[in-house]
Design a protein around this motif. Sequence first.
Motif, short mmCIF file in Angstrom:
data_model
loop_
_atom_site.label_atom_id
_atom_site.label_comp_id
_atom_site.label_asym_id
_atom_site.label_seq_id
_atom_site.Cartn_x
_atom_site.Cartn_y
_atom_site.Cartn_z
N ALA A 68 -28.39 -36.77 12.68
CA ALA A 68 -26.68 -37.05 12.95
C ALA A 68 -26.35 -37.23 14.18
N PRO A 69 -25.47 -38.24 14.88
CA PRO A 69 -24.94 -38.12 16.28
C PRO A 69 -24.37 -36.92 16.25
N SER A 70 -24.45 -36.37 17.42
CA SER A 70 -23.51 -34.86 17.55
C SER A 70 -22.37 -35.07 17.38
N ASP A 71 -21.51 -36.27 17.68
CA ASP A 71 -19.99 -36.40 17.49
C ASP A 71 -19.75 -36.24 15.87
N LEU A 72 -20.73 -36.73 15.14
CA LEU A 72 -20.40 -36.65 13.80
C LEU A 72 -20.12 -35.01 13.21
N LEU A 73 -20.69 -34.27 13.95
CA LEU A 73 -20.70 -32.85 13.64
C LEU A 73 -19.60 -32.03 14.38
N ARG A 77 -10.39 -40.52 1.79
CA ARG A 77 -10.72 -41.46 3.02
C ARG A 77 -11.60 -40.60 4.11
N LEU A 78 -11.40 -39.57 4.41
CA LEU A 78 -12.16 -38.75 5.13
C LEU A 78 -13.69 -38.76 4.76
N LEU A 79 -14.07 -38.46 3.50
CA LEU A 79 -15.33 -38.53 2.98
C LEU A 79 -16.06 -39.98 3.27
N ARG A 80 -15.27 -40.75 3.07
CA ARG A 80 -15.91 -42.16 3.33
C ARG A 80 -16.44 -42.43 4.72
N ALA A 81 -15.75 -41.73 5.68
CA ALA A 81 -16.10 -41.76 6.86
C ALA A 81 -17.46 -40.78 7.55
N ILE A 82 -17.60 -40.09 6.44
CA ILE A 82 -18.80 -39.23 6.72
C ILE A 82 -19.99 -39.71 5.89
N THR A 110 -15.82 -30.97 15.88
CA THR A 110 -14.41 -30.37 15.43
C THR A 110 -13.49 -31.57 15.19
N ALA A 111 -13.32 -32.70 15.88
CA ALA A 111 -12.54 -33.78 15.97
C ALA A 111 -13.44 -34.90 15.08
N SER A 112 -14.30 -34.87 14.48
CA SER A 112 -14.89 -35.57 13.72
C SER A 112 -13.98 -35.69 12.12
N PRO A 113 -14.22 -36.60 11.42
CA PRO A 113 -13.75 -36.55 9.93
C PRO A 113 -14.19 -35.46 9.17
N ALA A 114 -15.53 -34.87 9.54
CA ALA A 114 -15.71 -33.84 8.87
C ALA A 114 -15.02 -32.37 9.25
N GLY A 115 -15.00 -32.38 10.53
CA GLY A 115 -13.95 -31.46 11.15
C GLY A 115 -12.47 -31.47 10.61
N GLN A 116 -12.05 -32.68 10.59
CA GLN A 116 -10.55 -32.90 9.95
C GLN A 116 -10.69 -32.51 8.43
N LEU A 117 -11.60 -32.92 7.67
CA LEU A 117 -11.81 -32.57 6.29
C LEU A 117 -11.80 -30.91 6.20
N TRP A 118 -12.55 -30.39 6.72
CA TRP A 118 -12.76 -28.84 7.02
C TRP A 118 -10.99 -28.26 7.16
N THR A 172 -17.98 -19.48 12.46
CA THR A 172 -17.64 -20.86 12.11
C THR A 172 -17.35 -21.95 13.02
N GLU A 173 -17.28 -21.33 14.26
CA GLU A 173 -16.78 -22.25 15.43
C GLU A 173 -18.11 -23.03 15.69
N ASP A 174 -18.00 -24.45 15.58
CA ASP A 174 -19.15 -25.32 15.91
C ASP A 174 -20.44 -24.94 15.32
N TYR A 175 -20.65 -24.44 14.42
CA TYR A 175 -21.59 -23.89 13.86
C TYR A 175 -22.47 -25.27 13.10
N TRP A 176 -21.95 -26.32 12.84
CA TRP A 176 -22.88 -27.42 12.29
C TRP A 176 -23.73 -27.79 13.44
#
Length: 221
Positions: free
Chosen positions: A109-114, A95-100, A116-124, A166-170
């Motif tokens: 990438a839009p900054s929001d995609l990277l 589910r989360l990968l499909r949102a990335i 902490t609260a993004s699907p990628a951050g949730q998957l982390w 690792t904090e906000d490193y993306w």
Amino acid sequence: MADYAESEWHRQWPAVIVDCDTNRARPLLESYYGLRPNGMPRYTGAHFEIVTALNEDPNTLAPADFVAVSLLSVNVSKEAVIRLLADDTAADITRLLRAIPADVAIVDAPSDLLATASPAGQLWEHLRFGRDGVGPTTTSKLLAAKRPQLLPIWDSFVEQATGLGTEDYWRKFQSVLIADDRRIWNWLTELKSEISTVPKVVSPLRILDVVLWMLVDAGEL
């Protein structure tokens, strides 16, 4: 966008990256993607993308992904493998990968995609939830296996080379790679094309990771 001033990363990052120094970077990549006299790769990580591609579904974690990250010197514990492949957890991961997006590069990438609260951050957070040995290094490499153009690897070598935790490193990586009309990103893309032994599936983001890793490994910082 992460607060990461150009003056800061110019000071912290290796000169070979900041200056786009092809003469120093090329031999590092040629060594990493070179072969031993017996025909085996000099570094197992050179086959990371090749093994990752054995799982053709970009929205699942599968055994091939676990084998792929082992080529980068991390091992997913058997307890973690069982957890991550269990039906409920696997469904959440999908589910989360499909949102990335699978086809978006970090520079586009839009900054929001990277964030902490993004699907990628949730998957982390989801990958690390089990407290079964999946730490930040393993997590970053699993995510890089699934989104190689978007999510950069983090490990102790990257930290030593760049000063980044690792904090906000993306988004901090993104700041570096989009600066000056994508100067470093364009250089990485060109650098990759100049070395015939680099597999075509390797992303410019991975080229950056290899150069950083090799600089630390060779004691050239």
